[in-house]
Design an enzyme around this catalytic site. Sequence first.
Site, PDB file in Angstrom:
ATOM      1  N   VAL A  18       0.889  -1.175   0.000  1.00 15.31           N
ATOM      2  CA  VAL A  18       0.000   0.000   0.000  1.00 15.31           C
ATOM      3  C   VAL A  18       0.924   1.222   0.000  1.00 15.31           C
ATOM      4  O   VAL A  18       0.992   1.980   0.959  1.00 15.31           O
ATOM      5  CB  VAL A  18      -0.940   0.001   1.214  1.00 15.31           C
ATOM      6  CG1 VAL A  18      -2.104   0.949   0.980  1.00 15.31           C
ATOM      7  CG2 VAL A  18      -1.471  -1.397   1.498  1.00 15.31           C
ATOM      8  N   HIS A  19       1.609   1.392  -1.139  1.00 18.21           N
ATOM      9  CA  HIS A  19       2.741   2.315  -1.220  1.00 18.21           C
ATOM     10  C   HIS A  19       2.442   3.682  -0.604  1.00 18.21           C
ATOM     11  O   HIS A  19       3.184   4.180   0.249  1.00 18.21           O
ATOM     12  CB  HIS A  19       3.144   2.509  -2.687  1.00 18.21           C
ATOM     13  CG  HIS A  19       3.345   1.239  -3.447  1.00 18.21           C
ATOM     14  ND1 HIS A  19       4.489   0.480  -3.346  1.00 18.21           N
ATOM     15  CD2 HIS A  19       2.541   0.573  -4.319  1.00 18.21           C
ATOM     16  CE1 HIS A  19       4.407  -0.578  -4.132  1.00 18.21           C
ATOM     17  NE2 HIS A  19       3.222  -0.553  -4.731  1.00 18.21           N
ATOM     18  N   ASP A  20       1.349   4.307  -1.072  1.00 25.93           N
ATOM     19  CA  ASP A  20       1.098   5.699  -0.691  1.00 25.93           C
ATOM     20  C   ASP A  20       0.734   5.837   0.783  1.00 25.93           C
ATOM     21  O   ASP A  20       1.050   6.853   1.416  1.00 25.93           O
ATOM     22  CB  ASP A  20      -0.023   6.279  -1.554  1.00 25.93           C
ATOM     23  CG  ASP A  20       0.364   6.345  -3.021  1.00 25.93           C
ATOM     24  OD1 ASP A  20       1.574   6.283  -3.322  1.00 25.93           O
ATOM     25  OD2 ASP A  20      -0.539   6.449  -3.871  1.00 25.93           O
TER      26      ASP A  20
END
Length: 357
Positions: A276-278
Amino acid sequence: MTHPQPVEPPVEPPVEPPVEPPVEPPVEPPVEPSVAQPVVIDCDPGIDDAVALLLAFASPELDVTGITTVAGNVGIGQVVDNALRLCDLIGVDAEVPVVRGHAGPIARAVRIPDEPVHGEGGLGGVHLPPSARTPHPSHAVAWLAAQLRDRGPAGTTVIATAPLTNIAALLHAHPEATSSIKEIVLMGGAAFAPGNVTPSAEFNFFADPEAARFVTEAGVPLRIVGLDVTRKALTTRADIDELLADGAPATAAAGRMLDHLATRYEQRHGVAACAVHDALAVAATVRPDLIEWTDAWVTVECGGEFSRGKLIADVHGRTGLPHNAKVATGVDTDAFRAFLVSRLLRHYGADAHEPLR
Ligand SMILES: [Ca+2]
């Protein structure tokens, strides 16, 4: 003759064991709104942007004063529409604007991913109701310039989770904005890990490498949360099931969006989990202690045949150039997962402790 009566030994009063004070579960200290850090979020929702927005508005340490948008995961029209719908889902105050930004890079043609990583509509096929909100009438760059000026020197943190077109345009057209930014915390790049678009480049930097380069060399305090750490901070199937089981509108939507990513990740990597990079960029703003930071001089390759968009991080001082960024090189994965899921459940869940705002 009387026999002596047996003498009873003195009875010791029973010793009460010391009373242990009850163990309270750890409680996060309350954060006074007056000390909440003003932030703007520049994004391209996108599933992980959506979860990042949910996390930001669930974090009392942050005072999100606006959401600016830029083309990236999907086209600018879809990005703006998704941001407006997400504001309804979150219950964002009507005074917090969604502002339309650039429809693609300034120096290159727009490149929207061919492969539908984020699924139909950019939110993993999750259909949120149309919003009655409308975008702010300004362009994102003009709005950012005014917002930063109004907040004063080092008054605003910028969390950037998309191609950096808006931010580069801001710093180029309004160089005075540099002093108004407390720091930029961005999701982008892969300093030491492989890329996710090419063998060397991460999507946000690959989509607009000139903008990424301009921002990295602009002299603004910078923290970079790239694939080096986001790929390690995987949200698990158990986390997703917990959100789905809660079933409240925002937690269920987050669960379904992440389920889309995890299903895709499992097909590719054989593990039912997803990055969930961001959201990790938001977590890094609120809880920088979750991350291991390495000082470096950084830039972005713009012209390489195979390395376009590659984040270059000089951690050993080979260039002799002064450090201009902190690069995330390690992460406490379990602490991040717990932080993300507990905050979403606490603020949006069926038994939410705090009202939506
Ligand atoms: Ca994004």
